[in-house]
Design an enzyme around this catalytic site. Sequence first.
Site, PDB file in Angstrom:
ATOM      1  N   TYR A 149       0.959  -1.026   0.117  1.00 28.94           N
ATOM      2  CA  TYR A 149      -0.234   0.191  -0.399  1.00 28.94           C
ATOM      3  C   TYR A 149       1.163   1.280  -0.273  1.00 28.94           C
ATOM      4  CZ  TYR A 149      -3.300   3.441   1.177  1.00 28.94           C
ATOM      5  OH  TYR A 149      -4.582   4.813   1.499  1.00 28.94           O
ATOM      6  N   THR A 152       2.250   7.449   1.675  1.00 27.66           N
ATOM      7  CA  THR A 152       3.091   8.272   2.206  1.00 27.66           C
ATOM      8  C   THR A 152       4.966   9.013   0.840  1.00 27.66           C
ATOM      9  OG1 THR A 152       3.663   7.125   4.104  1.00 27.66           O
ATOM     10  CG2 THR A 152       5.324   8.720   3.530  1.00 27.66           C
ATOM     11  N   GLY A 191       6.282  -0.536   3.422  1.00 27.62           N
ATOM     12  CA  GLY A 191       6.440  -2.245   3.657  1.00 27.62           C
ATOM     13  C   GLY A 191       5.804  -2.830   2.674  1.00 27.62           C
ATOM     14  N   GLU A 457      -0.141   6.136  11.986  1.00 29.67           N
ATOM     15  CA  GLU A 457      -1.985   6.132  12.708  1.00 29.67           C
ATOM     16  C   GLU A 457      -2.095   7.229  12.880  1.00 29.67           C
ATOM     17  OE1 GLU A 457      -3.384   3.888  10.933  1.00 29.67           O
ATOM     18  OE2 GLU A 457      -2.190   2.226  10.599  1.00 29.67           O
TER      19      GLU A 457
END
Lengths: 697, 697
Positions: A149, A152, A191, A457
């Site tokens: 995903y 960032t 990641g 988060e």
Amino acid sequence: MPTNPDWVKKLKPAAPQGTDILSGERAKSNVNVDQLADFLFTQKTLQQREELVKILSAEQVFDKSKNYFQGREDRILGSLARGKRLQQLTEKNNWPTEKFEHALQLISEASPLAMHYKMFMPTIREQGTPEQHKLFLEKAQKFEIIGCYAQTELGHGSNVRGLETTATWNPEDKTFTIHSPALTASKWWIGTLGKVANHAVVMAQLVIKGKVLGPHPFIVPIRDSKTHEPLPDVHIGDIGPKFGFNTMDNGFLLLNNVKVPHVNMLARFSRVDPNTSQYIKPPTPALVYGTLTYVRSTIVLESGSVLARGVTIATRYCAVRRQFQDLDAKGKVGENQVLNYSMVQYRLLPLLAATFALHFTGRNMITLYEENQKRLAAGDAPGGSDSQRRPGPEELNAGGDLLADLHSTSCALKSYSSTIAAEGLEVCRRACGGHGYSSFSGIGSYYADYLPTVTWEGDNFMLSQQVARYLLKSARAVLTGKASDNDTTRFLKNFLKRQDVGAAFDVLGSDTELVDAFAWRVAYLTFDALKKRDEEKQPWNSLLVDFYRLSTAHAQYMVVKSFRDALSIDSTTKAGLDQETLAVMHLLYKLFALYTLEKESTEFFSSAATTVKQIALARKQVMKLLEEVRPHAVRLVDAWKFPDWQLDSSLGRYDGKVYEDMFYRASELNPLNEVVFDSNPNSPHLLKKDNRTKSKL
Amino acid sequence: MPTNPDWVKKLKPAAPQGTDILSGERAKSNVNVDQLADFLFTQKTLQQREELVKILSAEQVFDKSKNYFQGREDRILGSLARGKRLQQLTEKNNWPTEKFEHALQLISEASPLAMHYKMFMPTIREQGTPEQHKLFLEKAQKFEIIGCYAQTELGHGSNVRGLETTATWNPEDKTFTIHSPALTASKWWIGTLGKVANHAVVMAQLVIKGKVLGPHPFIVPIRDSKTHEPLPDVHIGDIGPKFGFNTMDNGFLLLNNVKVPHVNMLARFSRVDPNTSQYIKPPTPALVYGTLTYVRSTIVLESGSVLARGVTIATRYCAVRRQFQDLDAKGKVGENQVLNYSMVQYRLLPLLAATFALHFTGRNMITLYEENQKRLAAGDAPGGSDSQRRPGPEELNAGGDLLADLHSTSCALKSYSSTIAAEGLEVCRRACGGHGYSSFSGIGSYYADYLPTVTWEGDNFMLSQQVARYLLKSARAVLTGKASDNDTTRFLKNFLKRQDVGAAFDVLGSDTELVDAFAWRVAYLTFDALKKRDEEKQPWNSLLVDFYRLSTAHAQYMVVKSFRDALSIDSTTKAGLDQETLAVMHLLYKLFALYTLEKESTEFFSSAATTVKQIALARKQVMKLLEEVRPHAVRLVDAWKFPDWQLDSSLGRYDGKVYEDMFYRASELNPLNEVVFDSNPNSPHLLKKDNRTKSKL
């Protein structure tokens, strides 16, 4: 591997032995470890834990003994191998998600496959259409595609609206061109991207006819499914070593005008009509915070056991370790257990209390979340896993009171609980003295791996603004008589009613009034901030420190309240907690609350929640509570039931064989002891061992 | 090494560029960077720094670009190669010790040769006889022998008297048998031992005719000078990986009845008569604390620049990094510099102030130490480098008032300054947001390497007992009218005289009274602790938390005082500091003092040093000071003059090319990007690259 000579093999630690010391500790307390463990986790979870440890520790691929010694490439390879094997086990035994995640917890390392499960698949599931599920999700489940995903960017973390990557709609061939216009647009920290994924969900600014419509998710193939080499115009790599989390292949991704078909934009909520090129907006943007709230609630729950891991290790080691005689001790009594020193107790035991406080608070959050989900179940709750977005005020307004309250609560608690857990782990490490610095303590690397939680988060400082925004809004509603009835508005109203009369809470004598004092302080700080913002018109930016304090105060109130509620007659009777164990838990409640009150004393007396005299008495009471909790410390950490295999710590072993284990790892597992170095500056060589090339200076 | 495709090479960060932002920052402040740098370091030191960076950065062996990527073996080998080469350069150019140490600072890693210079040679020099100098020191200087200092054991750290290793005198052949009687007697944590040393100074309990006479130093050969293999009955190894400090070969050592000749016991102070087997005690055990005090003073001085390194990196990056718009900003103004957010200022700028405060305090300590040494120069000051011993009270008594005061001061300041520096570095790392977690931030590994400082040379919590002991003793002397006149007794007396009248310090209006308020608080806590100990007869152990608070309060008083004194007309005029620069330094002084006062406010109002109202005003004043310091932040960190080569940080670059450097290191230096992993759980392989063996799952 190196071996020890016979005369070394015969050596034992000087008496008394760690095993005897810990047995003695366990004998002198009546805390019912099994009962308390059931109360924390339920029988079912504990049985599952045992079963999983048995399965995992039996397989060579899950062996942990080399982890502390390996360099980064080997760590990632090892972790990848474990990730693959765990996947095979899960499929073979048909484990439910919860069991799979339990296994991951026991393995205790960031898996380079993690973002495939945790972000790639959920995002497609929640934000994809049925057609997209068929096209991508089914393949992902079978590992025909492996994804990450990518949100960032090198230049943008918290502020998702500032992302630079673009996805430009091409009406002529019904495709999107995904492009990185600048170096700062490089996806970063992603990641599972660096070495593992062959697909990515890329968050990019949707551009239609020159109009920028905000970040949207696109599925982009990035590596060849056969050769695993990057596709043309795709530049990928690992971003390099980090303070921790080094089993994860956090990666970067640059895209040079890469085209994807229309179907690759996840279209459950927002979409582009392929024929008219019209942008269709999502129906109600408000409800996305459900997922965000859930993710934060799990962080709160997890924070209790994260901290408990450090506290378990430090408590056991400080019981085994003996250093100096008590200065007031008469005659030759031998060295004192480090855990007997009040300074060590003052550092460790409030953290021990915090482990339970955070655990109960997290459980409470999850329950509230689930109740809320049930209420919302009537309607379709749109949104999804866009868990790094920050909601604007207008979105909070639209979300309904309960959701807003829950959202604010989850922000405050995520910020507070992860800060306590991270900083508490480091306190535990230092409480282990010199040996705390060894990797074999098992705390350092765990702490380093946990640290990103204070940033992701929602950065812990950023989040506090959302808490303040909500509390200010509630206070305004209370003042104008428009407030709905909930816990927050009740204590705000109570403060308004009584602020001139004064509070006079009996914080030392009454559990309930102790909680009330924490609520009073939150109300005081809320109205103080409101005055500065609304009456004095102070800039938002100048109030950020006040907001952080307010958010922390709010979190502390909720944690103290949750801890007290967890020990209510109702819940403890249901759990069958015996009176002796409950009495010790009650000491921990008092310890946590009074220790926190003492640490934040300025705000308690400034708000007139307590007198200055009460603060001094609280300080005294804390010292007394430390003494009372001390005899139960080892049994209390035992109740967390960490398997030694999970802790992977010489200092935290259940059997207290601290020194034997330190020595074993250093002398027999350490690969560095297989080579001989040439240290003489007059010699040009560095290595001497025959089986290695002599390395030149 | 991996290379970037052409389209990637063309990419730049989105505007504005970091270089322009930092130039802008530097343009808007008039702080005179060079003047301030001279004031901190002197011209001579700064020139030496430039010269050394030029020499070191030109040699391949000192190249830092691989450090963040290397595993432990390569790190030690690299560091050993640098240690050897530095030794060659030092000899060739005849560098004085100070220049050699300056070079070590710039290289910024723990050298596996360090304990040879820092502990082995000084111990022989200070505790050896002329005969022993000839026998061991001369060879050590020529690297014919390389040594370490083996004191700490697996089971004993702080409590040196508890060491288990024995050295038994054999009158028949005039030797000592050095022996490890238990596993816990294994020497542990010993730097330079694991891979490098062939000799050790072993601290062992001297035993003569069954009588144990306490720990004494013995020189023990441990490795063969030719093969470098351990000698018979000597078991040595590296103790394994640590949280940081991984370039150092901290080792373990077990000895199985190893005999050394009489001459191997260092005999300048204590000795055994080889003919009569009589033990001859040292003349005056008191004066060993000179060395201890000196070592701690250097830690205090160093803490300023340690922290400054983190603050430099974070300040520059927070100036370059932009995230979100200011909430009150009208229209499209672009994203705000992170350094403009008051929450970031509140975290960073008090630490910026602390860097100077600690530096001046450390300088002050060194000056006091040197003055004291001059006074003592008349007599022979015995003792030495036994810097990990804890003095008993009787030794402090014998040491004379000034030395006792200096000793206590150095304990309080070592404890406080290293705590601030260590914790401050982590605050800096987090202030860098997500990128702070990357090794390329340059903060994480530096922090991890620094951490042992809070434990060694006296654990920061343990040390506070010595401070309390001294302050209690001074207070007793004041009460009985037997006190000598020094700063401590003066403020204790002043408190006694005025405690009923009240203090009424103008902490916001007067610099002097601000210092006085800090002294008043120390006096209050001292007499409070004295009452508990002497009147209420509370056990020593129950007062440890009070003692830690007292020690911290004392340190804070001295730091605030030193900062103010450093900015006196006298010292700043001498240094030629211009008015504008001095005015900014004065803001920093106020910021440090008031921020500290606010953080410790409970003790300030409990002691009636300030009113509650003043605390609230101090809080407000701190926020105002942050705004005033903000425009000068970049220039203020520039004054520390860290060469980029030393910082080794993408985020802290002087030129602000943050993103270019992050990307360069990740994409072009990262060896992980040379291999391809096979991530599919259905495939049994882990690696795919042809030039590697396929590694099986």
